[in-house]
Design a protein around this motif. Structure first.
Motif, mmCIF file in Angstrom:
data_model
loop_
_atom_site.group_PDB
_atom_site.id
_atom_site.type_symbol
_atom_site.label_atom_id
_atom_site.label_comp_id
_atom_site.label_asym_id
_atom_site.label_seq_id
_atom_site.Cartn_x
_atom_site.Cartn_y
_atom_site.Cartn_z
ATOM 1 N N LEU A 181 8.259 7.349 -8.361
ATOM 2 C CA LEU A 181 9.542 6.727 -8.696
ATOM 3 C C LEU A 181 10.419 7.797 -9.360
ATOM 4 C CD1 LEU A 181 8.229 3.377 -10.254
ATOM 5 C CD2 LEU A 181 9.063 3.717 -7.918
ATOM 6 N N PRO A 182 10.962 8.693 -8.579
ATOM 7 C CA PRO A 182 11.616 9.877 -9.163
ATOM 8 C C PRO A 182 12.944 9.618 -9.859
ATOM 9 C CG PRO A 182 11.838 9.891 -6.781
ATOM 10 C CD PRO A 182 10.922 8.759 -7.113
ATOM 11 N N THR A 183 13.699 8.589 -9.408
ATOM 12 C CA THR A 183 15.045 8.398 -9.958
ATOM 13 C C THR A 183 15.273 6.937 -10.309
ATOM 14 O OG1 THR A 183 15.759 10.158 -8.439
ATOM 15 C CG2 THR A 183 17.473 8.990 -9.642
ATOM 16 N N PHE A 184 14.781 6.554 -11.476
ATOM 17 C CA PHE A 184 14.969 5.194 -11.987
ATOM 18 C C PHE A 184 15.502 5.301 -13.423
ATOM 19 C CE2 PHE A 184 12.697 4.248 -8.271
ATOM 20 C CZ PHE A 184 12.715 2.885 -8.039
ATOM 21 N N PRO A 185 16.723 5.793 -13.577
ATOM 22 C CA PRO A 185 17.233 6.136 -14.913
ATOM 23 C C PRO A 185 17.468 4.943 -15.837
ATOM 24 C CG PRO A 185 18.962 6.329 -13.260
ATOM 25 C CD PRO A 185 17.686 6.119 -12.513
ATOM 26 N N SER A 186 17.522 3.724 -15.292
ATOM 27 C CA SER A 186 17.777 2.545 -16.124
ATOM 28 C C SER A 186 16.528 1.703 -16.353
ATOM 29 C CB SER A 186 18.858 1.672 -15.471
ATOM 30 O OG SER A 186 20.062 2.386 -15.308
ATOM 31 N N LEU A 187 15.395 2.128 -15.822
ATOM 32 C CA LEU A 187 14.190 1.310 -15.871
ATOM 33 C C LEU A 187 13.679 1.153 -17.304
ATOM 34 C CD1 LEU A 187 12.263 -0.181 -13.935
ATOM 35 C CD2 LEU A 187 10.829 1.868 -13.931
ATOM 36 N N LEU A 188 13.487 -0.103 -17.719
ATOM 37 C CA LEU A 188 12.978 -0.429 -19.045
ATOM 38 C C LEU A 188 11.554 -0.967 -19.004
ATOM 39 C CD1 LEU A 188 16.117 -2.315 -20.452
ATOM 40 C CD2 LEU A 188 15.535 0.106 -20.731
ATOM 41 N N HIS A 189 11.209 -1.693 -17.945
ATOM 42 C CA HIS A 189 9.915 -2.389 -17.851
ATOM 43 C C HIS A 189 9.296 -2.109 -16.483
ATOM 44 C CE1 HIS A 189 7.300 -6.112 -18.437
ATOM 45 N NE2 HIS A 189 7.190 -5.884 -17.143
ATOM 46 N N LEU A 190 8.077 -1.573 -16.491
ATOM 47 C CA LEU A 190 7.351 -1.314 -15.244
ATOM 48 C C LEU A 190 5.928 -1.829 -15.389
ATOM 49 C CD1 LEU A 190 7.016 -0.022 -12.445
ATOM 50 C CD2 LEU A 190 6.515 2.153 -13.591
ATOM 51 N N SER A 191 5.530 -2.707 -14.474
ATOM 52 C CA SER A 191 4.189 -3.284 -14.532
ATOM 53 C C SER A 191 3.469 -3.055 -13.205
ATOM 54 C CB SER A 191 4.259 -4.786 -14.837
ATOM 55 O OG SER A 191 2.975 -5.299 -15.114
ATOM 56 N N LEU A 192 2.265 -2.466 -13.304
ATOM 57 C CA LEU A 192 1.464 -2.114 -12.124
ATOM 58 C C LEU A 192 0.007 -2.520 -12.310
ATOM 59 C CD1 LEU A 192 3.095 1.363 -11.638
ATOM 60 C CD2 LEU A 192 2.795 -0.235 -9.736
ATOM 61 N N ARG A 212 0.823 -1.211 0.000
ATOM 62 C CA ARG A 212 0.000 0.000 0.000
ATOM 63 C C ARG A 212 0.860 1.264 0.000
ATOM 64 N NH1 ARG A 212 -5.172 -1.420 1.364
ATOM 65 N NH2 ARG A 212 -5.411 -3.521 2.232
ATOM 66 N N ASN A 213 2.078 1.118 0.476
ATOM 67 C CA ASN A 213 2.928 2.293 0.656
ATOM 68 C C ASN A 213 4.325 2.003 0.125
ATOM 69 O OD1 ASN A 213 3.836 4.784 1.428
ATOM 70 N ND2 ASN A 213 3.862 4.356 3.622
ATOM 71 N N TRP A 214 4.802 2.893 -0.762
ATOM 72 C CA TRP A 214 6.142 2.751 -1.345
ATOM 73 C C TRP A 214 6.974 3.952 -0.925
ATOM 74 C CZ3 TRP A 214 8.190 -1.033 -4.666
ATOM 75 C CH2 TRP A 214 9.437 -0.725 -5.205
ATOM 76 N N GLU A 215 8.033 3.679 -0.160
ATOM 77 C CA GLU A 215 8.883 4.755 0.347
ATOM 78 C C GLU A 215 10.309 4.671 -0.180
ATOM 79 O OE1 GLU A 215 8.652 4.179 4.527
ATOM 80 O OE2 GLU A 215 6.561 4.855 4.700
ATOM 81 N N ALA A 216 10.630 3.598 -0.893
ATOM 82 C CA ALA A 216 12.002 3.402 -1.374
ATOM 83 C C ALA A 216 12.377 4.488 -2.367
ATOM 84 C CB ALA A 216 12.138 2.022 -2.007
ATOM 85 N N GLY A 217 13.594 4.969 -2.260
ATOM 86 C CA GLY A 217 14.067 6.014 -3.163
ATOM 87 C C GLY A 217 14.636 5.442 -4.446
ATOM 88 N N ASP A 218 15.698 6.041 -4.900
ATOM 89 C CA ASP A 218 16.220 5.709 -6.231
ATOM 90 C C ASP A 218 16.891 4.343 -6.270
ATOM 91 O OD1 ASP A 218 18.125 7.058 -4.512
ATOM 92 O OD2 ASP A 218 19.520 6.978 -6.206
ATOM 93 N N TRP A 219 16.652 3.648 -7.386
ATOM 94 C CA TRP A 219 17.341 2.407 -7.733
ATOM 95 C C TRP A 219 17.970 2.663 -9.102
ATOM 96 C CZ3 TRP A 219 13.073 -1.784 -6.451
ATOM 97 C CH2 TRP A 219 12.889 -1.829 -5.055
ATOM 98 N N PRO A 220 19.175 3.186 -9.152
ATOM 99 C CA PRO A 220 19.725 3.701 -10.404
ATOM 100 C C PRO A 220 19.982 2.662 -11.482
ATOM 101 C CG PRO A 220 21.370 3.752 -8.655
ATOM 102 C CD PRO A 220 20.060 3.447 -8.005
ATOM 103 N N MET A 221 20.118 1.369 -11.112
ATOM 104 C CA MET A 221 20.395 0.346 -12.124
ATOM 105 C C MET A 221 19.216 -0.583 -12.372
ATOM 106 S SD MET A 221 24.397 -0.732 -11.609
ATOM 107 C CE MET A 221 24.310 -1.695 -13.123
ATOM 108 N N CYS A 222 18.106 -0.331 -11.727
ATOM 109 C CA CYS A 222 16.953 -1.230 -11.868
ATOM 110 C C CYS A 222 16.358 -1.105 -13.265
ATOM 111 C CB CYS A 222 15.894 -0.899 -10.823
ATOM 112 S SG CYS A 222 14.501 -2.064 -10.831
ATOM 113 N N GLY A 223 16.294 -2.232 -13.978
ATOM 114 C CA GLY A 223 15.741 -2.247 -15.322
ATOM 115 C C GLY A 223 14.379 -2.881 -15.414
ATOM 116 N N TRP A 224 13.991 -3.688 -14.417
ATOM 117 C CA TRP A 224 12.738 -4.447 -14.477
ATOM 118 C C TRP A 224 12.088 -4.396 -13.103
ATOM 119 C CZ3 TRP A 224 11.043 -7.753 -18.652
ATOM 120 C CH2 TRP A 224 9.900 -8.499 -18.360
ATOM 121 N N LEU A 225 10.867 -3.854 -13.041
ATOM 122 C CA LEU A 225 10.150 -3.741 -11.775
ATOM 123 C C LEU A 225 8.699 -4.162 -11.981
ATOM 124 C CD1 LEU A 225 9.919 -2.875 -8.804
ATOM 125 C CD2 LEU A 225 9.609 -0.511 -9.595
ATOM 126 N N THR A 226 8.281 -5.202 -11.257
ATOM 127 C CA THR A 226 6.923 -5.720 -11.369
ATOM 128 C C THR A 226 6.211 -5.570 -10.040
ATOM 129 O OG1 THR A 226 7.628 -7.331 -13.030
ATOM 130 C CG2 THR A 226 5.517 -7.722 -11.964
#
Length: 334
Positions: A147-158, A122-136
């Motif tokens: 998600l303010p700082t995810f410069p490597s993110l390629l795939h996001l599923s919500l 319900r609550n997401w507090e994690a900050g930047d993951w600069p190398m994360c490319g895949w987040l489900t």
């Protein structure tokens, strides 16, 4: 995973005995000997413990060299012990009972692949993951997400959250964004600015009555989009499709189960506006239909009283536009 799949859901109301992770459980489940991050020694870096009914992973604070962790299908509510895993690269914790992803998990410098679907987040507090490319994050309970700082993110599923706002989304390299089955209500709730690499966008059953804002702040933020799924929304006017005119790479559009599809000239209306489409809903667009749509557009422009005949020439040019079939076609759920 397509929108039609129904994953296992961890039942947070079902009581389970306390089952902490112990050294005895870890010993046969740890593998992949590798050099440590400081390069001075070797340690095991992979832990795989799916479906063990685990409720507590506090012991993992001491396993700082782990890089690949699979804790899926357990009953874990607290992931904070993973904060000590400085070199974590991959985390699979889907099918647990996590409700909060806390600040202590922010700043994961090396984390690249994360699956947290089917929890109760319900609550997401994690900050930047600069190398994360895949987040489900499918099948959670997120209403807002930043998600303010995810410069490597390629795939996001919500998919299948209760999402009303995804902003900011600092992911300039994002290629695939899945937001189906969320009560967004308006495209403006999603940060689509500066997404030139985005090729696939799923907005199925998001309660959209308008496409205002779909191009981002500057109106051309999705120029690379190839596939757009808008199935099952509340779009009633074919004029809304004019808002997609700047998407020069768009080849596949899904509008099934919107009110506008009942219009007697629905397909012609869409193709007249988007002459480079290669597939509309489940049907590929043939040469005859494309030619008919081109003629229909000329009629539309003439009916509106095109200025000095220029509109008709423009319509003919659009009707002859090439279809170059860019990008990879995503898994279809239309």
């Amino acid at each position: 995973m397509s929108d039609e799949d129904t994953p296992h859901h961890a039942n947070a109301d079902e009581p389970l005995p306390d089952t902490p992770l112990t050294a005895g459980l870890i010993q046969p489940s740890i593998s992949l000997l590798a050099r440590t991050g400081d390069g001075l020694s070797h340690a095991y870096t992979r832990l795989s413990l799916p479906s063990h009914s685990l409720t507590d992973i506090a012991i993992l604070k001491n396993y700082t060299n782990l890089r690949y962790v699979d804790l899926s299908m357990n009953a874990i509510a607290d992931l904070s012990p993973l904060a000590n895993l400085e070199f974590l690269l991959s985390l699979d914790a889907h099918g647990n009972r996590v409700e909060v992803v806390g600040r202590e998990l922010g700043g994961r410098k090396w984390l690249q692949w994360v699956d947290l679907r089917n929890n109760g987040i319900r609550n997401w507090e994690a900050g930047d993951w600069p190398m994360c490319g895949w987040l489900t994050l499918d099948d959670n309970a997120l209403t807002t997400l930043s998600l303010p700082t995810f410069p490597s993110l390629l795939h996001l599923s919500l998919t299948r959250n209760t999402l009303e706002r995804l902003h900011p989304l600092g992911a300039p390299k994002l290629q695939k964004l899945y937001l189906s089955h969320n009560p967004l209500g308006a495209v403006a709730g999603v940060d689509l600015d500066d997404k030139p690499a985005l090729q696939v966008l799923h907005l199925r059953e998001c309660g959209l009555g308008s496409l205002e804002g779909i191009g981002g702040r500057e109106g051309a933020g999705l120029d690379g989009l190839v596939y757009l799924n808008l199935r099952g929304n509340n779009l009633s006017s074919t004029a809304e499709i004019d808002r997609l005119a700047h998407m020069h790479s768009l080849r596949i559009l899904v509008l099934t189960d919107n009110p506008l599809t009942s219009h007697p000239t629905y397909r012609l209306e869409i193709l007249a506006r988007l002459p480079k489409l290669e597939r509309l809903d489940k049907e590929p667009i043939g040469d005859d239909e494309r030619e008919e749509a081109g003629a229909y557009k000329i009629q539309m422009v003439a009916k509106r009283g095109g200025e000095d005949g220029e509109g008709g020439e423009e319509a003919e040019a659009d009707a002859e536009g090439e279809s170059d079939g860019q990008g990879e076609e995503p898994q279809d759920d239309d």
